[in-house]
Design an enzyme around this catalytic site. Structure first.
Site, short mmCIF file in Angstrom:
data_model
loop_
_atom_site.label_atom_id
_atom_site.label_comp_id
_atom_site.label_asym_id
_atom_site.label_seq_id
_atom_site.Cartn_x
_atom_site.Cartn_y
_atom_site.Cartn_z
N GLU A 1 5.52 -4.73 -5.89
CA GLU A 1 4.50 -4.89 -6.92
C GLU A 1 3.60 -6.04 -6.46
O GLU A 1 3.87 -7.21 -6.71
CB GLU A 1 5.13 -5.21 -8.28
CG GLU A 1 4.09 -5.13 -9.38
CD GLU A 1 4.42 -5.95 -10.63
OE1 GLU A 1 3.85 -5.65 -11.67
OE2 GLU A 1 5.23 -6.89 -10.55
N ASP B 1 9.47 -7.20 -7.75
CA ASP B 1 8.58 -7.63 -8.82
C ASP B 1 7.63 -8.74 -8.38
O ASP B 1 8.04 -9.68 -7.69
CB ASP B 1 9.49 -8.16 -9.95
CG ASP B 1 8.74 -8.56 -11.20
OD1 ASP B 1 8.32 -7.66 -11.93
OD2 ASP B 1 8.58 -9.77 -11.44
#
Ligand code: GLC
Length: 466
Positions: free
Chosen positions: A238, A176
């Site tokens: 990401e 993330d």
């Protein structure tokens, strides 16, 4: 490979509390096998006070009781492996929940300043919040204090986390917000922006160059520590940066999300430019929808859903498909966001398995109502040869036959086309018939007769070859 994104709260409830859980994921694994995907990515299932719906983690090595427990996660990993599916967990390394014991026990694991600088949070406002006479950094919500990855204890703790889930059967991670891992150590202000960032930003962020608040020059050292902990497990990052700035992430990760494609409007010229830019770099992970930005049918229009799926699933390299896209499910349009302060509830309504009022998602009261299960659901589409679900399944099967040899083709205005070996793919993004650079026999079309006499029908796509 094709990775299917499961948003666990909204995939399948197995205990009637109205929230999806790991038992539900296990019960639906055969849908993924039938669809033909290779792996599933589970959005966070760890204990969380839910300020950011699981992306604020208060314990990295446990399962939130809403979802089940560690034994259930291990059983899910086993069930997935038995079916030939790989399991990717979601690693959130940049921040914890403010309720994580680390925040009180190890304040020096976080980033502090006596006075805020000009950095802004991705969700708006200053990225600094007062606490105990000082300010801590939060690149996202104030409930998500940023960890200091220059502190070796943080690195060691996170390496333990990375090993923990691999030991319990995970095959890799979606990592993330990884461009936020390291910031300027001197906490210097972000200078004013002098050029467009290349991806959408909030108006506040867009005024700044964001060169000090993210993506610091020594990021590679932290990425190396992540890679060191996971060995050759799969890592997809990401990275909220345009593809020209994917170094050093692509050196350590197997793939990086191609956000330029995700944000391209349904316009052949822009889509082509995004594909060209991302495929010029190493290791793009193709993605056009997720729990933050919504589903294909809403982002590109229901009339373009199949063509968008065709594009997503025929580009070379890993593709990420968000749950519900396989049936053309749309986002909620009520405008209500009761749970996420950033307005993202609408992208997270439950998966629609059957035509019942709860869509077969739960026998209880769903935490968010299904959008339109009577109009769109897995049951109804499964045996319908003309359905979006059947089409997506055929696409996934066909993709395995496509050659790695990839080249963008010149095409008429409004058409994106590329060659995969002796096959070619063309997609018409307009509402007019358009010529397409296809040859041979149609192998798959978004609708019967989509490609006829050198013309692609409006909103249509086709794969042809031979
Ligand atoms: C990622 C997640 C998003 C979350 C944010 C902060 O972008 O996809 O849902 O809000 O990180 O963790």
């Amino acid at each position: 490979m094709v990775v299917y994104q499961v948003y666990p709260r909204s995939f399948q409830d197995s205990d009637g509390d109205g929230v999806g859980d790991l038992g539900g994921v296990r019960a639906r694994l055969d849908h993924l096998v039938w669809l033909g995907v290779d792996a599933l990515w589970l959005s966070p299932i760890y204990p969380s006070p839910l300020a950011d719906f699981g992306y604020d983690i208060s314990d990295y090595t446990d399962v939130d009781p809403t979802f089940g427990d560690l034994a259930e996660l291990e059983a899910l990993a086993r069930d997935a492996h038995d079916r030939g599916l790989r399991l990717l967990m979601d690693l959130v390394p940049c921040h914890t929940s403010i309720e994580h014991p680390w925040f009180r026990e190890h304040p020096d694991w976080y980033i502090w300043a006596d006075e805020p600088n000009n950095w802004v949070s991705a969700f708006g406002g200053s990225a600094w919040a007062p606490y105990d006479g000082r300010f801590y950094l939060h690149s996202f919500y104030p409930e998500q204090p940023d960890l200091d990855w220059r502190n070796p204890e943080v690195v060691a703790a996170m390496q333990d986390v990375l090993r923990f889930w691999l030991e319990r059967g995970a095959d890799g991670y979606r990592v993330d917000a990884i461009d936020r891992l390291l910031k300027d150590p001197d906490l210097r202000d972000d200078p004013p922006a002098t050029a467009p960032y290349g991806l959408p930003l909030t108006p506040e962020q867009a005024k700044l160059a964001l060169t000090n608040s993210a993506n610091a020059p020594d990021t590679a050292e932290a990425l190396a520590k992540i890679r060191e902990a996971v060995g050759d497990a799969f890592l997809v990052g990401e990275v909220y940066l345009p593809s020209v700035r994917w170094q050093p992430y692509v050196d350590y990760f197997d793939a990086v999300f191609a956000f330029e494609l995700l944000f391209a409007p349904w316009d052949a010229a822009v889509l082509r430019a995004a594909i060209e830019a991302c495929s010029r770099q190493k290791r793009p992970a193709w993605v056009m929808s997720n729990h933050d930005f919504g589903r294909l049918a809403t982002r590109f229009g229901p009339e373009n859903t199949r063509a968008a799926a065709m594009l997503l699933l025929t580009l070379p390299g890993p593709a990420f498909l968000y749950q519900g896209d396989e049936i053309g499910q749309g986002d909620d349009t009520s405008g209500e966001s009761r749970f996420d302060r950033h307005g993202r509830d609408r992208f997270r309504h439950p998966m629609q398995w059957d035509a019942s009022p709860t869509g077969g998602f739960t026998i209880g009261h769903p935490w968010l109502p299904p959008v339109d299960p009577a109009e769109r659901n897995v049951d109804a589409q499964r045996d319908d040869p003309g359905s979006t679900l059947t089409f997506v399944r055929r696409l996934i099967a066909m993709r395995k036959d496509l050659s790695d040899d990839f080249e963008l083709l010149d095409a008429a205005d409004g058409v994106v086309a590329y060659r995969r070996g002796t096959d070619a793919v063309a997609v018409n993004t307009t509402s007019e018939p358009r010529p397409a650079p296809l040859r041979g026999e149609p192998r798959l079309e978004t609708a019967p007769g989509a490609w006829r006499g050198d013309l692609l029908a409006p909103h249509a796509g086709a794969i042809a070859g031979g």
